[in-house]
Design a protein around this motif. Structure first.
Motif, PDB file in Angstrom:
ATOM      1  N   PRO A  42      39.702  -3.533 -30.084  1.00  0.00           N
ATOM      2  CA  PRO A  42      39.015  -3.060 -29.136  1.00  0.00           C
ATOM      3  C   PRO A  42      39.234  -3.653 -27.976  1.00  0.00           C
ATOM      4  CG  PRO A  42      37.981  -3.870 -31.852  1.00  0.00           C
ATOM      5  CD  PRO A  42      39.341  -4.702 -31.312  1.00  0.00           C
ATOM      6  N   GLN A  43      38.762  -3.008 -26.807  1.00  0.00           N
ATOM      7  CA  GLN A  43      39.178  -2.990 -25.814  1.00  0.00           C
ATOM      8  C   GLN A  43      38.909  -1.962 -25.297  1.00  0.00           C
ATOM      9  OE1 GLN A  43      42.825  -3.065 -23.940  1.00  0.00           O
ATOM     10  NE2 GLN A  43      43.606  -3.086 -25.819  1.00  0.00           N
ATOM     11  N   ARG A  44      37.928  -2.458 -23.543  1.00  0.00           N
ATOM     12  CA  ARG A  44      36.833  -1.579 -23.179  1.00  0.00           C
ATOM     13  C   ARG A  44      37.797  -1.346 -21.213  1.00  0.00           C
ATOM     14  NH1 ARG A  44      31.341  -0.665 -21.714  1.00  0.00           N
ATOM     15  NH2 ARG A  44      30.559  -1.494 -23.620  1.00  0.00           N
ATOM     16  N   LEU A  45      38.151   0.069 -21.260  1.00  0.00           N
ATOM     17  CA  LEU A  45      39.465   0.430 -20.186  1.00  0.00           C
ATOM     18  C   LEU A  45      38.245   0.640 -19.137  1.00  0.00           C
ATOM     19  CD1 LEU A  45      40.961   3.607 -22.334  1.00  0.00           C
ATOM     20  CD2 LEU A  45      41.812   1.395 -22.499  1.00  0.00           C
ATOM     21  N   ALA A 311      17.105   7.413 -33.774  1.00  0.00           N
ATOM     22  CA  ALA A 311      16.791   6.873 -32.912  1.00  0.00           C
ATOM     23  C   ALA A 311      17.666   4.851 -32.468  1.00  0.00           C
ATOM     24  CB  ALA A 311      15.360   5.862 -32.649  1.00  0.00           C
ATOM     25  N   LEU A 312      18.208   4.318 -34.082  1.00  0.00           N
ATOM     26  CA  LEU A 312      19.600   3.901 -33.331  1.00  0.00           C
ATOM     27  C   LEU A 312      20.962   3.977 -32.629  1.00  0.00           C
ATOM     28  CD1 LEU A 312      19.392   1.951 -37.210  1.00  0.00           C
ATOM     29  CD2 LEU A 312      18.075   0.876 -34.337  1.00  0.00           C
ATOM     30  N   ALA A 313      20.553   5.433 -32.778  1.00  0.00           N
ATOM     31  CA  ALA A 313      22.200   6.123 -31.408  1.00  0.00           C
ATOM     32  C   ALA A 313      22.397   5.796 -29.911  1.00  0.00           C
ATOM     33  CB  ALA A 313      22.291   7.507 -32.015  1.00  0.00           C
ATOM     34  N   VAL A 314      20.731   5.180 -30.108  1.00  0.00           N
ATOM     35  CA  VAL A 314      20.968   5.044 -28.576  1.00  0.00           C
ATOM     36  C   VAL A 314      20.558   3.598 -28.223  1.00  0.00           C
ATOM     37  CG1 VAL A 314      19.047   5.472 -26.252  1.00  0.00           C
ATOM     38  CG2 VAL A 314      19.335   7.066 -28.403  1.00  0.00           C
ATOM     39  N   VAL A 315      21.229   3.084 -26.810  1.00  0.00           N
ATOM     40  CA  VAL A 315      21.134   1.769 -26.659  1.00  0.00           C
ATOM     41  C   VAL A 315      21.515   1.991 -24.752  1.00  0.00           C
ATOM     42  CG1 VAL A 315      22.372   1.624 -28.685  1.00  0.00           C
ATOM     43  CG2 VAL A 315      23.748   1.913 -27.088  1.00  0.00           C
ATOM     44  N   LYS A 316      20.962   0.563 -24.848  1.00  0.00           N
ATOM     45  CA  LYS A 316      21.133   0.883 -23.111  1.00  0.00           C
ATOM     46  C   LYS A 316      22.656   0.071 -22.594  1.00  0.00           C
ATOM     47  CE  LYS A 316      16.820   0.512 -22.384  1.00  0.00           C
ATOM     48  NZ  LYS A 316      16.386   1.494 -21.763  1.00  0.00           N
ATOM     49  N   ASN A 317      22.919   0.355 -20.897  1.00  0.00           N
ATOM     50  CA  ASN A 317      24.017  -0.053 -21.046  1.00  0.00           C
ATOM     51  C   ASN A 317      24.243  -0.764 -19.948  1.00  0.00           C
ATOM     52  OD1 ASN A 317      23.282   0.704 -18.350  1.00  0.00           O
ATOM     53  ND2 ASN A 317      24.789   3.005 -18.635  1.00  0.00           N
ATOM     54  N   SER A 318      24.741  -1.981 -19.172  1.00  0.00           N
ATOM     55  CA  SER A 318      24.650  -2.625 -18.284  1.00  0.00           C
ATOM     56  C   SER A 318      23.712  -2.865 -17.366  1.00  0.00           C
ATOM     57  CB  SER A 318      26.325  -3.353 -17.734  1.00  0.00           C
ATOM     58  OG  SER A 318      27.072  -2.274 -16.741  1.00  0.00           O
ATOM     59  N   SER A 319      23.427  -1.569 -17.091  1.00  0.00           N
ATOM     60  CA  SER A 319      22.931  -0.774 -15.438  1.00  0.00           C
ATOM     61  C   SER A 319      21.679  -0.811 -16.293  1.00  0.00           C
ATOM     62  CB  SER A 319      22.955   0.460 -14.935  1.00  0.00           C
ATOM     63  OG  SER A 319      24.630   0.009 -14.611  1.00  0.00           O
ATOM     64  N   ASN A 320      20.958  -1.057 -17.673  1.00  0.00           N
ATOM     65  CA  ASN A 320      19.795  -0.906 -18.517  1.00  0.00           C
ATOM     66  C   ASN A 320      19.756   0.630 -18.093  1.00  0.00           C
ATOM     67  OD1 ASN A 320      18.244  -1.486 -20.140  1.00  0.00           O
ATOM     68  ND2 ASN A 320      15.872  -1.666 -18.232  1.00  0.00           N
ATOM     69  N   ASP A 358      29.492  17.672 -29.223  1.00  0.00           N
ATOM     70  CA  ASP A 358      29.678  16.485 -29.003  1.00  0.00           C
ATOM     71  C   ASP A 358      29.598  15.567 -30.348  1.00  0.00           C
ATOM     72  OD1 ASP A 358      30.148  16.750 -26.908  1.00  0.00           O
ATOM     73  OD2 ASP A 358      28.228  16.235 -26.102  1.00  0.00           O
ATOM     74  N   ARG A 359      30.634  15.073 -30.747  1.00  0.00           N
ATOM     75  CA  ARG A 359      30.983  13.914 -32.506  1.00  0.00           C
ATOM     76  C   ARG A 359      30.154  12.430 -31.831  1.00  0.00           C
ATOM     77  NH1 ARG A 359      32.165  14.508 -37.112  1.00  0.00           N
ATOM     78  NH2 ARG A 359      33.545  16.166 -36.593  1.00  0.00           N
ATOM     79  N   ILE A 360      28.507  12.194 -32.399  1.00  0.00           N
ATOM     80  CA  ILE A 360      27.499  11.751 -32.130  1.00  0.00           C
ATOM     81  C   ILE A 360      27.589  10.203 -32.562  1.00  0.00           C
ATOM     82  CG2 ILE A 360      25.682  10.482 -30.809  1.00  0.00           C
ATOM     83  CD1 ILE A 360      24.749  13.571 -30.604  1.00  0.00           C
ATOM     84  N   VAL A 361      28.112   8.742 -32.594  1.00  0.00           N
ATOM     85  CA  VAL A 361      28.008   7.255 -33.145  1.00  0.00           C
ATOM     86  C   VAL A 361      26.332   7.467 -33.716  1.00  0.00           C
ATOM     87  CG1 VAL A 361      28.578   5.146 -33.358  1.00  0.00           C
ATOM     88  CG2 VAL A 361      30.241   6.726 -31.887  1.00  0.00           C
ATOM     89  N   VAL A 362      26.746   7.797 -34.765  1.00  0.00           N
ATOM     90  CA  VAL A 362      25.028   7.136 -35.159  1.00  0.00           C
ATOM     91  C   VAL A 362      25.116   6.022 -36.431  1.00  0.00           C
ATOM     92  CG1 VAL A 362      24.273  10.047 -35.706  1.00  0.00           C
ATOM     93  CG2 VAL A 362      25.129   9.044 -37.242  1.00  0.00           C
ATOM     94  N   GLN A 363      25.401   5.201 -35.883  1.00  0.00           N
ATOM     95  CA  GLN A 363      26.246   3.714 -37.075  1.00  0.00           C
ATOM     96  C   GLN A 363      26.818   3.151 -36.666  1.00  0.00           C
ATOM     97  OE1 GLN A 363      26.387   4.100 -41.190  1.00  0.00           O
ATOM     98  NE2 GLN A 363      27.451   2.341 -41.228  1.00  0.00           N
ATOM     99  N   GLY A 364      26.862   2.211 -35.953  1.00  0.00           N
ATOM    100  CA  GLY A 364      27.683   1.223 -35.258  1.00  0.00           C
ATOM    101  C   GLY A 364      27.480   1.504 -33.873  1.00  0.00           C
ATOM    102  N   ALA A 365      26.372   1.879 -33.637  1.00  0.00           N
ATOM    103  CA  ALA A 365      26.666   2.044 -31.829  1.00  0.00           C
ATOM    104  C   ALA A 365      26.279   0.459 -31.158  1.00  0.00           C
ATOM    105  CB  ALA A 365      26.267   2.890 -31.562  1.00  0.00           C
ATOM    106  N   SER A 366      25.780   0.338 -31.475  1.00  0.00           N
ATOM    107  CA  SER A 366      25.103  -1.461 -30.707  1.00  0.00           C
ATOM    108  C   SER A 366      26.444  -1.958 -31.048  1.00  0.00           C
ATOM    109  CB  SER A 366      24.231  -1.816 -31.789  1.00  0.00           C
ATOM    110  OG  SER A 366      24.404  -2.089 -32.903  1.00  0.00           O
ATOM    111  N   LEU A 367      27.037  -2.338 -32.249  1.00  0.00           N
ATOM    112  CA  LEU A 367      28.291  -3.110 -32.229  1.00  0.00           C
ATOM    113  C   LEU A 367      29.339  -2.881 -31.240  1.00  0.00           C
ATOM    114  CD1 LEU A 367      29.248  -3.627 -36.317  1.00  0.00           C
ATOM    115  CD2 LEU A 367      27.536  -5.418 -34.008  1.00  0.00           C
ATOM    116  N   LEU A 368      29.810  -0.858 -31.264  1.00  0.00           N
ATOM    117  CA  LEU A 368      30.428  -0.938 -30.008  1.00  0.00           C
ATOM    118  C   LEU A 368      30.294  -0.670 -28.537  1.00  0.00           C
ATOM    119  CD1 LEU A 368      32.775   1.538 -30.026  1.00  0.00           C
ATOM    120  CD2 LEU A 368      31.590   3.289 -30.119  1.00  0.00           C
ATOM    121  N   GLN A 370      29.162  -3.819 -27.378  1.00  0.00           N
ATOM    122  CA  GLN A 370      29.547  -4.718 -26.951  1.00  0.00           C
ATOM    123  C   GLN A 370      31.453  -5.242 -26.877  1.00  0.00           C
ATOM    124  OE1 GLN A 370      27.875  -7.543 -30.067  1.00  0.00           O
ATOM    125  NE2 GLN A 370      25.962  -6.498 -30.014  1.00  0.00           N
ATOM    126  N   VAL A 371      32.118  -4.310 -27.232  1.00  0.00           N
ATOM    127  CA  VAL A 371      33.092  -4.208 -26.755  1.00  0.00           C
ATOM    128  C   VAL A 371      32.862  -4.539 -25.530  1.00  0.00           C
ATOM    129  CG1 VAL A 371      35.684  -3.701 -27.280  1.00  0.00           C
ATOM    130  CG2 VAL A 371      33.502  -2.898 -28.831  1.00  0.00           C
TER     131      VAL A 371
END
Length: 372
Positions: A42-45, A311-320, A358-368, A370-371
């Motif tokens: 995995p890598q961030r583009l 609710a677990l599908a919503v996470v924070k980015n680097s800009s909060n 839209d196909r939304i990530v509902v499980q593993g969003a927090s791990l995704l 962190q890539v």
């Protein structure tokens, strides 16, 4: 002479040229340059999306759902806390000041189960020496008067038939009164107050030790039935009370609890209306304690259009900012900034930032998220 030297040098160059050409004869100059190997990780583009190969998706247990707009109840978030059910709890308080003594089974301990009416402890009333001596003197005087009354009644009974019957009855009643007064005074000298459990449940607090001198109305024990707890919240909107459809609560650990509305108070507390809920019988949480703070989500009868997601599908980015990961291409995930409102303790409704399909990530969003 000069011409001979030029011819000699030209001959030497012609002789060495075939050897130079032969030195590179085994190489293939028409072949393309080899490609740079790309790792299967995995890598961030650069555009902010994440490249996540299929093996990594299975390893991170990535799960998605299709976005679909629906009408969801408008939700209000309130601050609440856990309280005891007044019909399934109680406090043990003495009515007199005195010294505490343990009951027949000793003093109850925290968490111990007790039944309504069970004897918990004794309180021996504390009296000063003057009051005790006055009571002793009064008891002695009553004993003497009782002895005189007994003898007088006996003499009158011997003269029965020659004296009025009312004199005999009067003596009998006087003796009965003296007996009762002596019994009352004697009991007050050596009496102890028994403390009983006012309700069935578990001991929630113990504030005494054997021999402790306690005051009247001091809280010695608190009993709570943890299977019958309630939730109390404060509402600053008076119109919310008449528009409640359902309610849920969630703890700081994320545990969801289904609630049932009981009623609202008519007296403001901290400029807000107190609202009480009871926990539905289907939910019997064992992780709640009296006084524990909770977040209460009240669903109203007003509807809003949005996309419900966990609710677990919503996470924070680097800009909060609140973001949701959308599965675009088979191995590409795109972060989208969203606006949402809470729906219940485990779900939210996205009102802006997503669209149908839209196909939304509902499980593993927090791990995704962190890539890097």
């Amino acid at each position: 002479m000069k011409n001979n030297i030029k011819h000699l040098l030209l001959g030497v160059c012609l002789l060495t040229l075939p050897s130079l050409v032969q030195a590179h004869g085994d190489e293939n100059h028409d072949a393309a340059a080899p490609d740079v190997a790309v790792g299967n990780s995995p890598q961030r583009l650069p555009n902010g999306s994440v490249l996540l190969p299929k093996p990594s998706q299975r390893q991170l247990a990535i799960r998605t759902i299709l976005a679909e707009k629906k009408d969801s109840p408008q939700t209000a978030e309130l601050s609440g806390k856990v309280i005891a059910d007044p019909n399934a709890s109680g406090r043990v308080q003495p009515t007199l000041s005195g010294r505490l003594e343990a009951g027949p089974k000793g003093l109850p301990s925290l968490g111990q189960k007790v039944q309504k009416g069970e004897l918990l402890a004794y309180v021996k009333p504390a009296t000063n020496p003057i009051d005790r001596s006055n009571q002793s003197a009064q008891a002695s005087e009553l004993r003497a008067n009782k002895a005189v009354a007994e003898k007088r009644l006996a003499r009158l009974q011997l003269l029965e038939g020659t004296i009025p019957q009312k004199d005999i009855e009067s003596a009998r009643y006087e003796l009965q009164s003296l007996t009762e007064r002596l019994s009352t005074v004697g009991a007050s000298l050596f009496s102890t107050e028994s403390l009983f459990a006012p309700a069935s449940g578990a001991i929630a607090s113990v504030n005494v030790v054997p021999g402790q001198v306690v005051d009247a109305r001091e809280v010695l024990f608190e009993i709570v039935d943890t299977s019958k707890l309630r939730i109390e919240a404060l509402a600053y909107d008076s119109q919310l009370v008449s528009n409640i459809a359902s309610a849920n609560a969630s703890t700081n650990a994320g545990n969801a609890i289904c609630l049932e509305f009981i009623g609202a108070g008519g007296l403001l507390r901290e400029q807000a209306i107190p609202i009480q809920f009871k926990i539905k019988p289907s939910d019997k949480p064992t992780f709640l304690s009296v006084g524990q703070p909770v977040k209460v989500l009240v669903q109203t009868n007003t509807k809003i259009k949005g996309i419900p997601i966990p609710a677990l599908a919503v996470v924070k980015n680097s800009s909060n900012q609140d973001i949701v990961w959308v599965h675009g291409e088979p191995e590409n995930f795109i972060a989208k900034v969203v606006h949402f409102v809470a729906l219940d303790g485990a779900n939210v409704t996205v009102t802006d930032g997503l669209k149908d399909g839209d196909r939304i990530v509902v499980q593993g969003a927090s791990l995704l998220n962190q890539v890097r």
